[in-house]
Design an enzyme around this catalytic site. Structure first.
Site, mmCIF file in Angstrom:
data_model
loop_
_atom_site.group_PDB
_atom_site.id
_atom_site.type_symbol
_atom_site.label_atom_id
_atom_site.label_comp_id
_atom_site.label_asym_id
_atom_site.label_seq_id
_atom_site.Cartn_x
_atom_site.Cartn_y
_atom_site.Cartn_z
ATOM 1 N N CYS A 96 1.135 -1.520 -0.253
ATOM 2 C CA CYS A 96 0.202 0.260 0.085
ATOM 3 C C CYS A 96 1.164 1.028 -0.272
ATOM 4 O O CYS A 96 2.136 1.052 0.168
ATOM 5 C CB CYS A 96 -0.763 -0.202 1.403
ATOM 6 S SG CYS A 96 -1.803 -1.534 1.998
ATOM 7 N N GLU A 140 -9.750 6.664 3.062
ATOM 8 C CA GLU A 140 -8.500 6.911 1.987
ATOM 9 C C GLU A 140 -9.538 6.336 0.948
ATOM 10 O O GLU A 140 -10.657 5.619 1.150
ATOM 11 C CB GLU A 140 -7.708 6.067 1.590
ATOM 12 C CG GLU A 140 -6.416 6.137 2.776
ATOM 13 C CD GLU A 140 -5.224 4.965 2.470
ATOM 14 O OE1 GLU A 140 -3.978 5.327 3.453
ATOM 15 O OE2 GLU A 140 -5.112 3.833 2.307
#
EC number: 5.3.3.2
Length: 202
Positions: A70, A119
């Site tokens: 990520c 996010e």
């Protein structure tokens, strides 16, 4: 001292438009603003998927099993370029490109201590051959393992494999796309949130 753009994250409004940037070392708090990120799954030519365990020193979800890699694009950086960059930085793995598979993925999760992840986080597949070698950064990764998607997805969805909250939701959505990761269809970049749509024509 000036900070590198790679040390900032792109802040977003609720429609996925850029509204500024913030030092990534300060962005994750009890009131984390919505920001742009990505998740990726490295997939070998035999269909095996690379999982990682987040380093125990991580601020968010330390020591937790999750997807391959990520990260956050720098302001002005293409998302697929950021995927390639972070896979190299975190895992020492040289890859050439990344394929968009979940353009709309978004999540918000809260740790037991109140720290928030918030996010818009498109998901990418990265293809490698069976000779791919790893050199993980211990500040980022505690463990790597190759698994079959069937074993992993059934374990996650059945509750026998614990993963990060974003990874669990991604597994649900990716499994709905296709039973095997090599069959996940590629999405057009035009479906990305506005802040992530590339402006170049390559």
């Amino acid at each position: 001292m000036d900070r590198s753009p790679a040390q900032h994250v792109v802040l977003l409004d609720d429609e996925g438009r850029a509204v500024g940037s913030q030092d990534k070392t300060t962005v994750h708090t009890l009131n984390t603003p919505l920001h742009l990120a990505f998740s990726s799954y490295v997939v070998r030519s035999d269909g095996a998927v690379l999982l990682t365990r987040r380093a125990s020193s991580k601020k968010t979800w330390p020591g937790v099993l999750t997807n391959t890699c990520c990260g956050h694009p720098a302001p002005g950086e293409r998302l697929d370029d950021a995927v390639v960059r972070r896979i190299g930085e975190e895992l020492g793995l040289r890859v050439d490109s990344a394929e968009l598979v979940l353009p709309h993925f978004r999540y918000r999760a809260v740790m037991d201590n109140g720290i928030v992840e918030n996010e818009i986080c498109p998901v990418y597949r990265v293809l490698v051959d069976e000779q791919a070698t790893l050199d993980p950064d211990p500040l980022e990764v505690d463990e790597t393992r190759w698994v079959t998607w069937r074993e992993f997805s059934e374990g996650v969805l059945g509750g026998s494999i614990d993963v990060s909250p974003w990874c669990r939701t991604q597994v649900e959505q990716l499994t709905a796309l296709a039973e095997e990761p090599l069959a996940w269809p590629v999405s057009p970049e035009s479906l990305l949130p506005p802040a992530a749509r590339p402006t170049d024509t390559r």
